[in-house]
Each structure stands twice: as structure tokens, then as C-alpha cells.
Design a protein around this motif. Structure first.
Motif, PDB file in Angstrom:
ATOM      1  N   ARG A 109       1.238  -1.209   0.030  1.00 10.76           N
ATOM      2  CA  ARG A 109       0.007   0.250  -0.027  1.00 10.76           C
ATOM      3  C   ARG A 109       1.032   1.299  -0.252  1.00 10.76           C
ATOM      4  O   ARG A 109       1.051   2.122  -0.684  1.00 10.76           O
ATOM      5  N   ILE A 110       2.223   1.156   0.264  1.00  9.59           N
ATOM      6  CA  ILE A 110       3.151   2.075   0.788  1.00  9.59           C
ATOM      7  C   ILE A 110       4.621   1.717   0.729  1.00  9.59           C
ATOM      8  O   ILE A 110       4.705   0.638   0.950  1.00  9.59           O
ATOM      9  N   PHE A 111       5.310   2.426  -0.802  1.00  8.09           N
ATOM     10  CA  PHE A 111       6.685   1.862  -0.576  1.00  8.09           C
ATOM     11  C   PHE A 111       7.731   3.223   0.263  1.00  8.09           C
ATOM     12  O   PHE A 111       7.126   4.232   0.807  1.00  8.09           O
ATOM     13  N   MET A 112       8.538   1.944   0.575  1.00  5.13           N
ATOM     14  CA  MET A 112       9.626   2.930   1.779  1.00  5.13           C
ATOM     15  C   MET A 112      10.602   4.270   0.842  1.00  5.13           C
ATOM     16  O   MET A 112      10.631   5.234   1.799  1.00  5.13           O
ATOM     17  N   GLY A 113      10.812   3.934  -0.347  1.00  8.49           N
ATOM     18  CA  GLY A 113      11.402   4.836  -1.031  1.00  8.49           C
ATOM     19  C   GLY A 113      12.647   4.991  -0.391  1.00  8.49           C
ATOM     20  O   GLY A 113      13.044   4.634  -0.002  1.00  8.49           O
TER      21      GLY A 113
END
Length: 447
Positions: free
Chosen positions: A222-226
Motif C-alpha cells: 500500500r506504500i513504498f519506503m522509497g
């Protein structure tokens, strides 16, 4: 141990709770870059997960500062905590800028070297390297600075390179953090080497950050750490290694082991502290070296992105997304914990035999990407559908998913409209007067 576990759980809890608001902020801020050719996800996914990790890190340090035993790490003359915050802060800001607007590769490399240099200036540097049979080999300030900066840059980019699949970087860094936690904790409480205390704390914080973020980052993420997260994790792993390197007195370990020969055979990772941090990131490091050689050989920049990393190759041979991640977890854990286990035994024969058997299992799993184990009937209701007997096929590979998607689109396009007979007589008369959308579109094309 209880204080370290408390710091770990607080770090994980704060990271987990912050990730959802950070995801909403990333969407509002537009930190959702379009899908690139080398990506394996199908839809744009928000980044900036490193913001939640940084919040968890600060919360963990705040809790540790108020504990009885861990508070001594903050009150000592050592400046490791200040140096860590300085380096992490620079790396985090650089990563946030890259996640939102993008930063040139050379500028990013320069920022990494600046962050490492700031930490070296504040005291986190390799002072000496203990060599078996020789003792501590002192390094000049220039040599220590070069080794420390190089170690930070290599680890940061190694972690950044493997951040290509959902949950891959976070899980592998978590495995490395656990291995290093066991290693440094044994130095601190097993041999009474108080200089290893900061490394234990850094490892506990690193584990907590990864565990708190992984539930949001596992496939489908749902989200990437980047880069704000991956570069920060790599820097913390490097700091944990550097903070204990050169501060271990081999004479103390030799006295407790009975003889120098026994100490050498039983405590190899302690005599060469740089060995363990390099083995716990052996796979990311190998991926980094292969990528540099591959791109340079092809006449391209070493920083030019491609789709030929180890995890990409696992997908190409037929492994599913989740299975490829688990395979990478397995090999990372085998190498890291095998090295740690070797330091716990008087002879390495048992460890070598166990690692050889596990290697055989790993090779079999690696070469059978199409094999899908089925759970026993007694636990059918408690496992994912892909592992149930008689259920649908397991998680599709990217090629299979493309085939299914194409088939679905073809069925939708070729689907015939409902027959006129299904309409009432009044509706048929009205439709005859108005005409169909298809005939109207045809009239526009001919005109």
C-alpha cells in the motif's frame, strides 16, 4: 534484554501507526511517480514511507533515553547517538527530496558521502581492525575515514538496490538487524564489552523500524519506503557495524576463551567485526556488484536503472512475487545466521553441515518455481486460498497475469449486447426512433 525489547516494540508501534497517515500525505503531496519500465507493480503507489520510519526511530531513542540501563548510552562521553541522528537526518532529507522530485544519481552519491563524513567527524569511525594472531591493527585517521565512508556508501546503495519488490528490502534488513543484534548483544552481556552497547541499541531500533513498516509494505504493498527509507536503513546498519569495530579488545575474549587458538576458532566474527555486517548483506552486496559490472560492461552508467536484479530474475524464471521475496529472505537468513551460529560453537562442523542441508533445500525450492505446496485438510480454513486443495491456481506470475488480463479484455470486448427480445414492445419502439449508439457513432465517422 527487557529494555531493548521495550525500545524495539515502541519503535515498531510508532512506525506502524504513522505509516497510514504518511500514506495519505504522500498521495496529497503527489509522491506517487508513474509506473516505470523496470517496476513490477501495476499501479502508482505512494512513497515517503521513510517518514514513518524516521518517526519510529525518534520515538525509540526517546524511550531509550529514559530507561535505566540504556540511558547510560546517552550519558556516556561517546557521541554515537548524536552522530547517528546527524547522519540519519541528512540521509532522510535527501531521500524525501528524491521521493518527491527526484535527485540526480551523482548528487545522491554526494549526499551519502556528506552524511557519512558528518558521522565520521563526530566519532563514528573505524579506529582499528582486530586481526587473528596479530591483534588490533591501528588505522590512521585518514584510513579510518575512507573505510567508514566507503562502508556507509556501499551498505546504503546495497539496500537501495534490493528495494524492488514489495517487502523485500524491509524484510532483508530486518533479518540482518536480528543477526547483528544477537552478535552485538553477546559481546555486551556475554563478554562484558560495554563498547558494544550502542550497536545493540541501533540494531533494536533497526528491527523495530522494519517490523512496524512491513505490514503496510508486504505484497500487495500500500506504500513504498522509497529512498527516504531504504537509504536510512542502510546507513543504520552501517553505523551499527562501525560503532563496534575497533572497540573490541581481543585480549578480553582470549582470556575468557582460554587460549588464543580457541578464541580464533570460536569467535571469528568477533575478531573481524567487519565480516558479519558484510555477510548479513551478502545478497544485496552481490546484487550491487553484479549491477555495476553489468552496466559498465554494456557501456552504461553504473547508476543507470535496469530490470536485471536478482529479484527480477526470480520473477523471470517463474516465481511469483511473494515466493521470490521468500526465497530472498531464506538465503539472507541462511548466510547471516550461519555466520552468527559459527561464533557460538567450538567447532564449525555442525554449523557447516546444517548450512549445507539448508542450502540443498534452498536450491530445490529455487529450481522448482512452479511447485505449489498444498496445506493438509485440517488447516484448509486457516491458509490463503492459493494453498488450499482443489482451489484456484496459486498466485499468478507476471506473465500469467498478463495472459489472464488480455483474456478478460477480449471477453469484455466481444461480449454481445442483450437481445432485443428481452426488451418490452414500448422500449423497442422508442429505441427504434432514437437509434443505437453504434449507428450514431458510425454516422459521425462517415461524415
Amino acid at each position: 534484554m527487557r529494555e531493548y525489547l521495550l525500545v524495539l516494540f515502541c519503535t515498531a508501534a510508532v512506525t506502524y501507526l504513522l505509516t497510514a497517515p504518511v500514506r495519505k500525505f504522500a498521495i496529497i503531496a503527489g509522491a506517487m511517480p508513474p509506473v516505470r519500465a523496470r517496476d513490477v507493480h501495476a499501479e502508482p503507489t505512494p512513497r515517503l514511507g521513510g517518514i514513518a520510519m524516521f518517526g519510529g526511530l525518534c520515538a525509540g531513542l526517546l524511550v531509550a533515553a529514559h530507561l535505566t540501563n540504556l540511558g547510560k548510552v546517552f550519558s556516556d562521553d561517546s557521541s554515537d547517538i548524536k552522530a547517528l541522528l546527524s547522519g540519519v537526518g541528512i540521509m532522510w532529507v535527501l531521500g524525501v527530496l528524491d521521493d518527491k522530485w527526484g535527485v540526480d544519481a551523482l548528487v545522491k552519491l554526494g549526499g551519502q558521502m556528506i552524511a557519512a563524513g558528518v558521522m565520521v567527524y563526530q566519532g563514528i569511525t573505524v579506529i582499528s581492525i582486530p586481526v587473528p594472531g596479530v591483534g588490533p591493527v591501528a588505522l590512521t585517521p585518514t584510513q579510518g575515514m575512507i573505510i567508514s565512508v566507503a562502508l556507509v556508501v556501499v551498505m546504503v546503495n546495497a539496500v537501495n538496490f534490493i528495494d524492488g519488490l514489495d517487502g523485500l528490502a524491509g524484510g532483508m534488513v530486518c533479518i540482518a538487524g536480528i543477526a547483528f543484534f544477537v552478535y552485538s548483544y553477546r559481546l555486551w552481556y556475554g563478554y562484558g564489552i560495554s563498547e558494544a552497547a550502542p550497536a545493540v541499541l541501533f540494531s533494536a531500533l533497526l528491527i523495530g523500524m522494519c517490523l512496524g513498516f512491513l505490514p503496510h509494505n508486504l505484497h500487495p504493498a500500500r506504500i513504498f519506503m522509497g529512498d527516504s527509507g531504504s537509504m536510512m536503513l542502510g546507513l543504520m546498519l552501517a553505523v551499527a557495524a562501525i560503532s563496534v569495530t575497533g572497540r573490541v579488545d581481543p585480549d578480553l575474549i582470549t582470556a575468557q576463551a582460554g587460549s588464543q587458538t580457541a578464541a580464533v576458532h570460536a569467535l571469528v566474527p568477533i575478531y573481524i567485526p567487519l565480516l558479519l555486517p558484510l555477510t548479513v548483506i551478502a545478497l544485496p552486496l552481490a546484487d550491487l556488484l553484479l549491477a555495476v559490472v553489468r552496466r559498465t560492461w554494456a557501456g552504461r552508467s553504473p547508476f543507470a536503472a535496469d530490470k536485471q536484479h536478482l529479484h527480477h530474475r526470480l520473477l523471470e524464471v517463474g516465481h511469483s512475487h511473494s515466493r521470490a521475496v521468500l526465497v530472498m529472505y531464506f538465503w539472507a537468513a541462511l548466510i547471516a545466521f550461519g555466520t552468527v551460529a559459527f561464533s557460538f560453537t567450538d567447532t564449525g562442523r555442525t554449523v557447516v553441515l546444517a548450512c549445507a542441508g539448508l542450502c540443498l533445500v534452498g536450491i530445490v525450492v529455487l529450481l522448482t518455481p512452479r511447485f505449489r505446496p498444498k496445506a493438509p485438510n485440517a488447516v484448509q480454513a486457516f491458509v490463503p486460498p492459493r494453498y488450499r486443495r482443489g482451489g484456484k491456481a496459486a498466485e499468478a506470475t507476471p506473465a500469467e497475469a498478463g495472459t489472464v488480463a488480455a483474456k478478460t479484455v477480449t471477453e469484455v470486448v466481444t461480449e454481445e449486447p442483450p437481445a432485443m427480445a428481452e426488451l418490452s414492445a414500448k422500449d423497442q419502439e422508442l429505441l427504434g426512433r432514437l437509434g443505437t449508439g453504434a449507428s450514431a457513432a458510425g454516422d459521425q465517422r462517415t461524415g
